[in-house]
Enzyme design. Structure first.
Site, PDB file in Angstrom:
ATOM      1  N   LYS A 155       0.835  -1.096  -0.139  1.00  0.00           N
ATOM      2  CA  LYS A 155       0.051   0.017  -0.255  1.00  0.00           C
ATOM      3  C   LYS A 155       0.706   1.362   0.090  1.00  0.00           C
ATOM      4  CE  LYS A 155      -1.606   2.410   3.190  1.00  0.00           C
ATOM      5  NZ  LYS A 155      -1.591   3.662   2.746  1.00  0.00           N
ATOM      6  N   GLY A 172       7.697   4.871   7.805  1.00  0.00           N
ATOM      7  CA  GLY A 172       6.839   6.025   8.023  1.00  0.00           C
ATOM      8  C   GLY A 172       7.172   6.439   9.370  1.00  0.00           C
ATOM      9  N   SER A 173       6.222   7.111  10.044  1.00  0.00           N
ATOM     10  CA  SER A 173       6.427   7.811  11.514  1.00  0.00           C
ATOM     11  C   SER A 173       6.719   6.794  12.359  1.00  0.00           C
ATOM     12  CB  SER A 173       5.490   8.777  11.616  1.00  0.00           C
ATOM     13  OG  SER A 173       4.117   7.766  11.922  1.00  0.00           O
ATOM     14  N   THR A 174       7.429   7.103  13.406  1.00  0.00           N
ATOM     15  CA  THR A 174       7.880   6.438  14.587  1.00  0.00           C
ATOM     16  C   THR A 174       6.394   6.231  15.258  1.00  0.00           C
ATOM     17  OG1 THR A 174      10.102   7.161  14.779  1.00  0.00           O
ATOM     18  CG2 THR A 174       9.113   6.557  16.871  1.00  0.00           C
ATOM     19  N   GLU A 175       5.528   7.185  15.395  1.00  0.00           N
ATOM     20  CA  GLU A 175       4.434   6.737  15.964  1.00  0.00           C
ATOM     21  C   GLU A 175       3.625   5.908  15.321  1.00  0.00           C
ATOM     22  OE1 GLU A 175       2.054  10.353  15.318  1.00  0.00           O
ATOM     23  OE2 GLU A 175       0.307   9.615  16.135  1.00  0.00           O
ATOM     24  N   GLY A 192       5.069   3.472  13.758  1.00  0.00           N
ATOM     25  CA  GLY A 192       5.731   2.054  13.884  1.00  0.00           C
ATOM     26  C   GLY A 192       5.378   1.699  15.156  1.00  0.00           C
ATOM     27  N   GLU A 195      11.027   0.815   9.394  1.00  0.00           N
ATOM     28  CA  GLU A 195      12.002   2.023   9.057  1.00  0.00           C
ATOM     29  C   GLU A 195      11.507   3.280   9.399  1.00  0.00           C
ATOM     30  OE1 GLU A 195      13.584   4.837   7.826  1.00  0.00           O
ATOM     31  OE2 GLU A 195      13.565   4.057   5.784  1.00  0.00           O
ATOM     32  N   CYS A 229      14.074  10.724   5.730  1.00  0.00           N
ATOM     33  CA  CYS A 229      13.988   9.991   7.241  1.00  0.00           C
ATOM     34  C   CYS A 229      15.491  10.272   7.739  1.00  0.00           C
ATOM     35  CB  CYS A 229      13.638   8.595   7.166  1.00  0.00           C
ATOM     36  SG  CYS A 229      14.258   7.828   5.821  1.00  0.00           S
ATOM     37  N   GLU A 236      11.516  15.437  15.009  1.00  0.00           N
ATOM     38  CA  GLU A 236      11.966  15.264  13.346  1.00  0.00           C
ATOM     39  C   GLU A 236      10.758  16.359  12.655  1.00  0.00           C
ATOM     40  OE1 GLU A 236      10.323  11.975  11.488  1.00  0.00           O
ATOM     41  OE2 GLU A 236      12.151  11.769  10.148  1.00  0.00           O
TER      42      GLU A 236
HETATM   43  P1  NAI Z   1       2.502   7.831   8.430  1.00  0.00           P
HETATM   44  O1  NAI Z   1       3.514   7.049   9.320  1.00  0.00           O
HETATM   45  O2  NAI Z   1       1.189   8.232   9.138  1.00  0.00           O
HETATM   46  O3  NAI Z   1       2.336   7.111   7.273  1.00  0.00           O
HETATM   47  C1  NAI Z   1       3.336   6.257   6.659  1.00  0.00           C
HETATM   48  C2  NAI Z   1       2.379   5.181   5.945  1.00  0.00           C
HETATM   49  O4  NAI Z   1       1.653   4.510   7.009  1.00  0.00           O
HETATM   50  C3  NAI Z   1       1.135   5.484   5.240  1.00  0.00           C
HETATM   51  O5  NAI Z   1       1.177   4.739   3.867  1.00  0.00           O
HETATM   52  C4  NAI Z   1      -0.045   5.475   5.937  1.00  0.00           C
HETATM   53  O6  NAI Z   1      -1.076   5.436   5.129  1.00  0.00           O
HETATM   54  C5  NAI Z   1       0.245   4.457   6.759  1.00  0.00           C
HETATM   55  N1  NAI Z   1      -0.374   4.269   7.968  1.00  0.00           N
HETATM   56  C6  NAI Z   1      -0.846   5.555   8.870  1.00  0.00           C
HETATM   57  N2  NAI Z   1      -1.249   4.861   9.809  1.00  0.00           N
HETATM   58  C7  NAI Z   1      -1.408   3.672   9.875  1.00  0.00           C
HETATM   59  C8  NAI Z   1      -1.864   2.568  10.950  1.00  0.00           C
HETATM   60  N3  NAI Z   1      -2.330   2.937  12.107  1.00  0.00           N
HETATM   61  N4  NAI Z   1      -1.467   1.210  10.445  1.00  0.00           N
HETATM   62  C9  NAI Z   1      -0.773   0.957   9.360  1.00  0.00           C
HETATM   63  N5  NAI Z   1      -0.478   1.797   8.253  1.00  0.00           N
HETATM   64  C10 NAI Z   1      -0.667   3.163   8.922  1.00  0.00           C
HETATM   65  O7  NAI Z   1       3.379   9.194   8.232  1.00  0.00           O
HETATM   66  P2  NAI Z   1       2.660  10.678   7.683  1.00  0.00           P
HETATM   67  O8  NAI Z   1       1.438  10.835   8.523  1.00  0.00           O
HETATM   68  O9  NAI Z   1       2.314  10.518   6.306  1.00  0.00           O
HETATM   69  O10 NAI Z   1       3.467  11.616   8.007  1.00  0.00           O
HETATM   70  C11 NAI Z   1       3.659  11.998   9.227  1.00  0.00           C
HETATM   71  C12 NAI Z   1       5.210  12.252   9.889  1.00  0.00           C
HETATM   72  O11 NAI Z   1       5.629  11.018   9.886  1.00  0.00           O
HETATM   73  C13 NAI Z   1       6.089  13.081   9.056  1.00  0.00           C
HETATM   74  O12 NAI Z   1       5.812  14.444   9.280  1.00  0.00           O
HETATM   75  C14 NAI Z   1       7.421  12.711   9.417  1.00  0.00           C
HETATM   76  O13 NAI Z   1       7.911  13.356  10.639  1.00  0.00           O
HETATM   77  C15 NAI Z   1       6.955  11.306   9.408  1.00  0.00           C
HETATM   78  N6  NAI Z   1       7.387  10.492   8.518  1.00  0.00           N
HETATM   79  C16 NAI Z   1       8.704   9.583   8.156  1.00  0.00           C
HETATM   80  C17 NAI Z   1       9.082   9.031   7.167  1.00  0.00           C
HETATM   81  C18 NAI Z   1      10.342   8.200   6.933  1.00  0.00           C
HETATM   82  O14 NAI Z   1      10.754   8.023   6.032  1.00  0.00           O
HETATM   83  N7  NAI Z   1      10.740   7.726   8.119  1.00  0.00           N
HETATM   84  C19 NAI Z   1       8.149   8.877   6.038  1.00  0.00           C
HETATM   85  C20 NAI Z   1       6.798   9.716   6.059  1.00  0.00           C
HETATM   86  C21 NAI Z   1       6.603  10.370   7.085  1.00  0.00           C
END
Ligand code: NAI
Ligand code: MG
Length: 794
Positions: free
Chosen positions: A192, A244-247, A249, A266, A300, A397
């Site tokens: 996804k 994605g986000s640590t939250e 994760g 990651e 990241c 971050e």
């Molecule tokens: P996110 O962590 O919410 O989204 C990443 C992915 O996870 C997306 O595909 C999203 O649809 C999915 N997702 C969201 N909630 C989920 C859940 N409960 N269970 C399973 N999948 C879920 O990140 P978001 O909201 O796009 O960005 C928020 C912050 O996260 C950014 O400001 C940044 O600080 C950080 N981030 C870090 C990344 C990295 O590469 N380490 C990449 C993107 C965001």
């Protein structure tokens, strides 16, 4: 603009990349894009759609399915159905498909690059020159791993159906990092993309179709966090790979805690960019541009914390400001721009809020004099100086083009500042002094180290974090292990039998006590009384009391963890030295073999001959890890640049090891010795049913020159103590050979600080069977890989 005025200002004109092909692609798929399930293009069962915008104009590009549980279920079932065929195809068959995908991506690279820039807002110069070429490279590289699987990973097999959830910052690149290794190792995939950037993933699905990939091997579903959560919770998914986000994760760690799903995470970072006074400052400035203004800082591993040696700080800030003034921001499809748009208004708002906090905290803000375009999601490059290390903008971050700068005086202080973060994804070190660089690199706790360079990536080198940046690696051979499991895992037996024995024993415990032994704890090389003052009886398998041990509590664990930290010099002892200590340990155990055999016999009510086999197996196992101590080598990865990429195996640090109940001596030795062979220090919880075999070891450890604090032993309730270890912020890794419930608790609690765990869910290895205790598997669990990139030449 007249020619004369151009000569006057020396301004660049726009150099637009054609978007014709991408627009046609979008137009042909109107009104709604479909998703790719079981090799077919299907509308979502949810009947819902979400809009994907162009961040540079805020205009709608496409409407994309917003999938629900039923859609996820269809995709997972398709992947499940496709699995056996994909496995049977074998490594060579899979290699051919991966190779075909790589070729096809190269053929369509311009369309991929433009579509990616339109959807994400990142400069087409980056998608064209970095993202998409790296995507192709990943598929080529992993075609090779598919080919070599049976030769290089003969003891392993695929996991099964893998769920992959990726972010919006590198949509295609993250897709390739996830899909290529998964397919290579024989898994099938449901992926996804992030809600803001689904388009290139759907274009990728068309590539899968074009190369004739069997139906269901790759399924692409689109949707938001709720869709992702359905994947995480789906029982047929064997592994979740997330970036994605640590939250989120942490949410995923908790949601999968009571399952045997494997996960790799990651997550975020706040990576230090460390500049020493002898660095080449002009290169540093270009490095800074790459570190924090590449992809608008939405990276990241962005070098978002600039740590500069005090003597050159002002000089460097001045150079950076003058470079910032010359950066060009604008439409992502303009080939002449340096900075594109932020992915979405919500991300822009996050950046603005954090910058505002920085100003309120008293840091000094600097932005260039020029204005950003007003019609898209733009944010100017930003430098904060005079930043306090504990302030919010130094710790959070920001995920935007915002650099925070701090200064240091000595290398020690630089290391301290660099490690003053809950993250540990990457670091960049700038100095002309190779001694200094290679001295600092091992001291910074992060998965990737770039020396005099930054943001270098390649398929042959693993990438991933320490601490709250997550665990698992992507790329290189280290990344493959995330997509396989041991074939022998299927032979591991449920703990049932063991439990019954223990229950039977406690039911019979009214025999006449002949207490011959009261064992204390072993902490920092000394015997210690339990903090709570409680002792508990140790019973043999018939229920007779054969001794007493302390009942450990939270405070005892805390003391033991402190002692283990104090012994961290063990990691710096040479591998040769560690081997010598282990051989000596084996020798001293041998000298007391009869005594240990007798003790096992009395605990397990079995013949001395049988017990002697356990002692002998334990001695041999110590020999095995003594042998491996200086042979579990690091690699140099063959990355296609002029650099050496050192894949250094490092200990995790302080490890909690909850030992198995069965095989009380051999189980303890098999779990604890590999960890210390690699330089970890350990807090061990021995067998709960037969702890005396561990407490008997105290004197053996002392006489073997194992430094105090390297092995600490606390007896007591395994499930309770392992939870304390899981919660402890200063424990870096935790193994639990215990119950299913204990394993669940450990994984759940470990989500808070993202420590690496390895649990057995109550399924026992046969500790006597060499195939069940493959040393390399244990050693890999006891180490993490840090990739250090060292460029050479001009
Ligand atoms: P996110 O962590 O919410 O989204 C990443 C992915 O996870 C997306 O595909 C999203 O649809 C999915 N997702 C969201 N909630 C989920 C859940 N409960 N269970 C399973 N999948 C879920 O990140 P978001 O909201 O796009 O960005 C928020 C912050 O996260 C950014 O400001 C940044 O600080 C950080 N981030 C870090 C990344 C990295 O590469 N380490 C990449 C993107 C965001
Ligand atoms: Mg978009």
């Amino acid at each position: 603009m007249s020619v004369a005025s151009i000569f006057e200002t020396m301004e660049y004109g726009p150099a637009p990349e054609s978007k014709e092909m991408a627009e046609k692609w979008l137009k042909d798929r109107k009104p709604n894009l479909k998703q790719f399930i079981n090799g077919k293009w299907v509308a979502p069962k949810s009947k819902k759609y979400m809009v994907s915008n162009n961040p540079c104009s805020q205009k709608k590009l496409a409407s994309v399915p917003l999938s629900n549980k039923a859609d996820v279920n269809d995709a997972v079932n398709a992947a499940d159905k496709a699995l056996s065929g994909w496995v049977k195809l074998g490594g060579h068959g899979r290699a051919r498909y991966l190779y075909a995908i790589a070729r096809q991506i190269q053929k369509h690279s311009r369309l991929f690059a433009v579509l990616e820039s339109l959807d994400n807002g990142k400069p087409v110069r980056e998608t064209r020159d970095i993202d998409i070429p790296l995507v192709a490279r990943h598929f080529y590289h992993h075609a090779g791993w598919a080919q070599l699987q049976s030769e290089k990973l003969p003891e392993y097999k695929e996991i099964g159906v893998v769920g992959q959830i990726i972010p919006w910052n590198f949509p295609m690149l993250m897709l390739s990092w996830k899909i290529a290794p998964a397919l290579a190792m024989g898994n099938t995939v449901v992926l996804k993309p992030a809600e803001f950037t689904s388009l290139t993933a759907l274009l990728f699905a068309e590539i899968c179709e074009q190369v004739g990939l069997p139906d269901g091997v790759v399924n692409i579903i689109t949707g938001d966090g709720a869709t992702g959560a359905e994947m995480v919770n789906h029982p047929k998914i064997g592994k979740i790979a997330f970036t994605g986000s640590t939250e989120v994760g942490k949410i995923i760690r908790r949601a999968t805690a009571d399952t045997e799903k494997k996960i790799s995470l990651e997550l975020g970072g706040k990576s230090p960019f460390v500049v020493f006074e002898d660095a080449d400052l002009d290169s540093v400035v270009e490095g800074v541009v790459d570190a924090i203004w590449f992809n608008q800082g939405q990276v990241c591993c962005a070098g978002s914390r600039l740590l500069v040696q005090e003597s050159i700080a002002e000089k460097l800030y001045k150079k950076i400001r003058s470079r910032m003034e010359k950066l060009r921001i604008g439409n992502a499809l303009d080939k002449g721009i340096d900075i594109g748009a932020i992915v979405a208004p919500v991300q822009l708002k996050t950046i603005e809020d954090l910058v505002q906090k920085g100003v309120e905290e008293g840091a000094e803000l600097w932005q260039p004099s020029w204005e950003c375009p007003s019609d898209g999601c733009f944010y100017p490059p930003t430098l904060f100086t005079n930043v306090a290390p504990a302030s919010l903008i130094a710790q959070e971050e920001i995920f935007g083009p915002v650099l925070v700068a701090m200064s240091f005086r000595t290398p020690e202080e630089a290391v301290m500042l660099a490690n003053n973060t809950r993250y540990g994804l990457a670091a960049s070190i700038w100095t002309e002094n190779i001694n200094l660089a290679l001295d600092i690199a091992p001291k910074i706790k992060a998965g990737t180290m770039w020396i005099n360079c930054t943001n270098m990536f390649d398929a042959a080198s693993g990438f991933g974090g320490y601490r709250e940046s997550g665990f698992g690696r992507e790329g290189g051979i280290e990344g493959l292990y995330e997509y396989v499991k041991l074939k022998v895992e299927e032979e591991f037996k449920p703990e049932q039998k063991q439990k019954e024995v223990a229950e039977k024993a406690s039911a019979q415990k009214n025999g006449l006590p002949t207490i011959d032994k009261t064992a204390k704890f072993y902490v920092g090389g000394k015997q210690q009384r339990p903090d709570g003052g409680y002792m508990q009886n140790v019973l043999d398998t018939k229920g007779n009391v054969i001794g007493q041990v302390g009942e450990g509590n939270r405070k005892d664990i805390r003391n033991a963890v402190e002692a283990a930290h104090a012994a961290s010099k063990w990691a710096n002892a040479t591998a040769h030295n560690r081997a010598q200590v282990l051989y000596y340990l084996a020798e001293n155990l041998e000298a007391r073999a009869d005594e240990f055999a007798e003790r096992i016999s009395s605990a397990l009510n079995q013949s001395t001959r049988k017990s002697m086999q356990e002692v002998e197996a334990s001695i041999e196992r110590i020999f095995i890890y003594a042998a491996f101590a200086d042979k579990y080598d690091s690699h140099v990865h063959a990355t296609p640049y002029r650099n050496v990429t050192l894949a250094m195996k490092e200990p995790l640090g302080v490890m909690g090891i909850v030992c198995p109940n069965e095989a009380p001596l051999l189980g303890f030795i098999s779990a604890v010795i590999p960890a210390i062979a690699m330089g970890n220090t350990v807090v061990a919880i021995p067998s709960e049913t037969a702890p005396l075999l561990a407490t008997d070891l105290y004197q053996v450890l002392e006489t073997s020159d194992v430094p105090g604090g390297v092995i600490n032993i606390i007896t007591g309730n395994k499930d309770e103590l392992s939870k304390v270890l899981a919660n402890h912020d200063d424990v870096d890794g935790l193994w639990n050979f215990g119950s299913k419930e204990g394993s669940t608790k450990v994984q759940f609690a470990a989500a808070e600080n993202m420590k690496r765990t390895w649990v057995n869910f109550g399924r026992n290895r046969d500790w006597f069977n060499p195939k069940h205790v493959t040393p390399e598997y244990f050693l890999r669990q006891a180490t993490q890989i840090k990739n250090i990139w060292v460029p050479y030449g001009e």
